[in-house]
Design a protein around this motif. Structure first.
Motif, mmCIF file in Angstrom:
data_model
loop_
_atom_site.group_PDB
_atom_site.id
_atom_site.type_symbol
_atom_site.label_atom_id
_atom_site.label_comp_id
_atom_site.label_asym_id
_atom_site.label_seq_id
_atom_site.Cartn_x
_atom_site.Cartn_y
_atom_site.Cartn_z
ATOM 1 N N TYR A 221 23.971 34.238 -37.625
ATOM 2 C CA TYR A 221 24.510 33.207 -36.726
ATOM 3 C C TYR A 221 24.687 31.880 -37.486
ATOM 4 O O TYR A 221 23.744 31.354 -38.042
ATOM 5 N N ILE A 222 25.922 31.350 -37.496
ATOM 6 C CA ILE A 222 26.259 30.131 -38.249
ATOM 7 C C ILE A 222 26.788 29.084 -37.255
ATOM 8 O O ILE A 222 27.489 29.432 -36.305
ATOM 9 N N ASN A 223 26.488 27.816 -37.486
ATOM 10 C CA ASN A 223 26.756 26.765 -36.483
ATOM 11 C C ASN A 223 28.203 26.289 -36.480
ATOM 12 O O ASN A 223 28.480 25.091 -36.473
ATOM 13 N N THR A 224 29.151 27.210 -36.435
ATOM 14 C CA THR A 224 30.540 26.778 -36.265
ATOM 15 C C THR A 224 30.795 26.523 -34.782
ATOM 16 O O THR A 224 30.134 27.099 -33.907
ATOM 17 N N GLU A 225 31.762 25.667 -34.509
ATOM 18 C CA GLU A 225 32.044 25.288 -33.124
ATOM 19 C C GLU A 225 32.302 26.499 -32.239
ATOM 20 O O GLU A 225 31.719 26.656 -31.162
ATOM 21 N N ASN A 226 33.159 27.395 -32.723
ATOM 22 C CA ASN A 226 33.539 28.538 -31.883
ATOM 23 C C ASN A 226 32.356 29.461 -31.620
ATOM 24 O O ASN A 226 32.188 29.962 -30.514
ATOM 25 N N ALA A 227 31.550 29.678 -32.650
ATOM 26 C CA ALA A 227 30.402 30.588 -32.471
ATOM 27 C C ALA A 227 29.387 29.974 -31.520
ATOM 28 O O ALA A 227 28.915 30.639 -30.586
ATOM 29 N N VAL A 228 29.065 28.709 -31.708
ATOM 30 C CA VAL A 228 28.071 28.051 -30.840
ATOM 31 C C VAL A 228 28.573 28.026 -29.409
ATOM 32 O O VAL A 228 27.835 28.343 -28.466
ATOM 33 N N ARG A 229 29.874 27.740 -29.246
ATOM 34 C CA ARG A 229 30.428 27.713 -27.879
ATOM 35 C C ARG A 229 30.319 29.094 -27.233
ATOM 36 O O ARG A 229 30.048 29.241 -26.049
ATOM 37 N N ALA A 230 30.490 30.125 -28.048
ATOM 38 C CA ALA A 230 30.530 31.482 -27.481
ATOM 39 C C ALA A 230 29.159 32.028 -27.126
ATOM 40 O O ALA A 230 29.027 32.807 -26.184
ATOM 41 N N VAL A 231 28.101 31.616 -27.900
ATOM 42 C CA VAL A 231 26.831 32.349 -27.697
ATOM 43 C C VAL A 231 25.594 31.482 -27.508
ATOM 44 O O VAL A 231 24.504 31.997 -27.266
ATOM 45 N N ALA A 238 18.142 29.085 -33.645
ATOM 46 C CA ALA A 238 19.072 28.055 -34.130
ATOM 47 C C ALA A 238 19.994 28.674 -35.173
ATOM 48 O O ALA A 238 19.549 29.470 -36.007
ATOM 49 N N PRO A 239 21.300 28.330 -35.139
ATOM 50 C CA PRO A 239 22.225 28.845 -36.158
ATOM 51 C C PRO A 239 22.018 28.169 -37.503
ATOM 52 O O PRO A 239 21.498 27.063 -37.582
ATOM 53 N N ALA A 240 22.460 28.850 -38.586
ATOM 54 C CA ALA A 240 22.354 28.282 -39.935
ATOM 55 C C ALA A 240 23.541 27.349 -40.193
ATOM 56 O O ALA A 240 24.573 27.458 -39.535
ATOM 57 N N PRO A 241 23.396 26.434 -41.149
ATOM 58 C CA PRO A 241 24.465 25.447 -41.392
ATOM 59 C C PRO A 241 25.698 26.013 -42.088
ATOM 60 O O PRO A 241 25.571 26.721 -43.104
ATOM 61 N N LYS A 242 26.866 25.678 -41.567
ATOM 62 C CA LYS A 242 28.126 26.230 -42.100
ATOM 63 C C LYS A 242 28.411 25.724 -43.507
ATOM 64 O O LYS A 242 29.019 26.438 -44.324
ATOM 65 N N GLU A 243 27.969 24.491 -43.816
ATOM 66 C CA GLU A 243 28.256 23.917 -45.140
ATOM 67 C C GLU A 243 27.544 24.724 -46.235
ATOM 68 O O GLU A 243 28.126 25.101 -47.239
ATOM 69 N N GLU A 244 26.255 24.999 -46.002
ATOM 70 C CA GLU A 244 25.483 25.775 -46.996
ATOM 71 C C GLU A 244 25.997 27.212 -47.049
ATOM 72 O O GLU A 244 26.115 27.816 -48.118
ATOM 73 N N CYS A 245 26.320 27.744 -45.864
ATOM 74 C CA CYS A 245 26.843 29.120 -45.803
ATOM 75 C C CYS A 245 28.098 29.232 -46.676
ATOM 76 O O CYS A 245 28.232 30.156 -47.486
ATOM 77 N N ALA A 246 28.992 28.260 -46.534
ATOM 78 C CA ALA A 246 30.249 28.262 -47.291
ATOM 79 C C ALA A 246 29.982 28.214 -48.788
ATOM 80 O O ALA A 246 30.608 28.951 -49.573
ATOM 81 N N MET A 247 29.016 27.402 -49.190
ATOM 82 C CA MET A 247 28.702 27.281 -50.621
ATOM 83 C C MET A 247 28.147 28.604 -51.161
ATOM 84 O O MET A 247 28.512 29.057 -52.245
ATOM 85 N N GLU A 248 27.293 29.242 -50.379
ATOM 86 C CA GLU A 248 26.692 30.518 -50.827
ATOM 87 C C GLU A 248 27.738 31.624 -50.937
ATOM 88 O O GLU A 248 27.664 32.491 -51.808
ATOM 89 N N ILE A 249 28.733 31.587 -50.059
ATOM 90 C CA ILE A 249 29.816 32.592 -50.153
ATOM 91 C C ILE A 249 30.571 32.406 -51.465
ATOM 92 O O ILE A 249 30.809 33.362 -52.217
#
Ligand code: NDP
Ligand SMILES: C[C@H](CCC(=O)NCCS(=O)(=O)O)[C@H]1CC[C@H]2[C@@H]3C(=O)C[C@@H]4C[C@H](O)CC[C@]4(C)[C@H]3CC[C@]12C
Length: 305
Positions: A221-231, A238-249
């Motif tokens: 679970y990542i804290n993007t707007e669409n995901a948080v809105r949906a679930v 708590a969702p994980a941060p999208k900025e760090e997620c993006a860097m790890e990808i």
């Protein structure tokens, strides 16, 4: 510095040669950001969420980026910010990945502007829902087009350029593409399909000595707007941060890793839940979700639901 002496093991004796040397260099000295300076990278689903954040990280690294999504106004803003952040160049192509023809068009654009490609980051997803399956098979068919077949179309079109550059394919997937859970049946089907196709393709690359890496990113679970809105009204943690997620990808793709698990906690379910007793898994789901907040949707026309 350890020397890479074969699949999965390192020795101090054998000097690295060829591709193995590049892997050693990657693991022992250059950090991924330096490895991507001047590299030519396509990012799909880049107008928001994790894709938008990947575009910004790549820009800071001095990469050339070609971004795609449907919403042109959003893409324009992301491209402008990428140029401000130091991208070597930044462009976008807007359109829908519901059509594999558009997917191929994006790769053709990369060939036209760059004459080649170093990294293909497949990230976009079509609209879906977090609820009981309502029998709408047409929705599943459409989601397979957007979330799965467009990834295959881009990969097929990009492969000659990626073979030339000995580049990387990065496939953004999910824990729901490794372990089944409720309320995501259509979406999960597309992610399991990605796992099957790209893991099989990786075997074929090894057999044929095709030096293009395939990195499957298994995200929680990542804290993007669409995901948080949906679930967020259902999922407690708590969702994980999208900025760090993006860097790890980006890091896992640049280091040619087979898989990324982010956040790290996603490793446990993929290793354990396949064989856990159903009652334990049911308990785990109940403990993590406010199932009482799920309101069953109306059955789709003609479905038996
Ligand atoms: N957020 C999370 O909790 C998790 C996300 N993931 C994965 O991460 C990736 C990104 O997710 P996330 O950032 O949350 O998603 P978002 O919903 O934030 O972004 C989706 C992106 O895809 C684009 N998009 C949507 N529909 C289409 C379409 N038909 N054709 C082309 N592009 C489209 C959107 O732009 P536009 O609307 O302008 O087209 C947007 O840029 C996905 O693969 C997802 O499965 C995996 C696990 C968890
Ligand atoms: C329901 C989410 C999809 C939202 C969506 O429709 N996005 C596109 C919107 S747009 O068309 O306007 O651009 C799901 C996307 C990611 C899912 C989450 C995930 O993959 C990780 C977990 C997997 C687990 O099996 C279930 C819970 C998840 C948090 C899962 C929940 C549904 C998503 C947020």
């Amino acid at each position: 510095v350890y020397f890479y002496s074969g699949p999965g093991n390192f020795s101090e004796e054998e000097p690295c040669t060829g591709v193995r040397y590049r892997l050693c260099a990657a693991l022992s000295s250059a950090s991924p950001p330096e490895m991507l300076r001047g590299k030519r990278v396509i990012v799909t689903g880049a107008s928001s969420g994790i894709g938008e954040q990947m575009a910004y990280h790549l820009a800071r690294m001095g990469a050339h980026v070609l971004l795609t999504a449907r919403t042109e106004a959003k893409l324009q803003k992301v491209v402008e910010k990428c140029l401000d952040l130091g991208a070597a160049s930044a462009r976008y192509v807007s359109g829908s990945m519901e059509s594999t023809a558009f997917a191929e068009e994006v790769v053709k654009e990369a060939e036209n502007i760059w004459g080649g490609l170093d990294m293909l980051i497949l990230n976009h997803i079509g609209r879906s829902y977090f609820n009981f399956f309502n029998g709408d098979v047409d929705h599943v068919r459409k989601l397979m087009e957007t979330n799965f077949l467009s990834y295959l179309a881009m990969t097929t079109s990009a492969l000659p350029m990626l073979k030339e550059s000995e580049g990387n394919i990065v496939v953004v997937s999910s824990i729901s593409g490794k372990v089944a859970s409720p309320f995501v049946a259509p979406y999960s089907a597309t992610k399991f399909a990605l796992e099957g196709f790209f893991s099989s393709l990786r075997h074929e690359f090894i057999i044929e000595k095709v030096n293009v890496s395939i990195t499957l990113c298994i995200l929680g679970y990542i804290n993007t707007e669409n995901a948080v809105r949906a679930v967020s009204h259902i999922i407690k943690k708590a969702p994980a941060p999208k900025e760090e997620c993006a860097m790890e990808i980006i890091r896992s793709g640049a280091l040619r890793q087979r898989e990324l698990h982010y956040p790290a906690s996603t490793v446990t379910p993929t290793l354990l839940l396949r064989d856990l007793a159903p009652e334990f898994l049911d308990g785990l789901v109940r403990n993590n979700m406010r199932v009482e907040n799920i309101k069953r949707p109306p059955p789709a026309r003609g479905s038996g639901h």
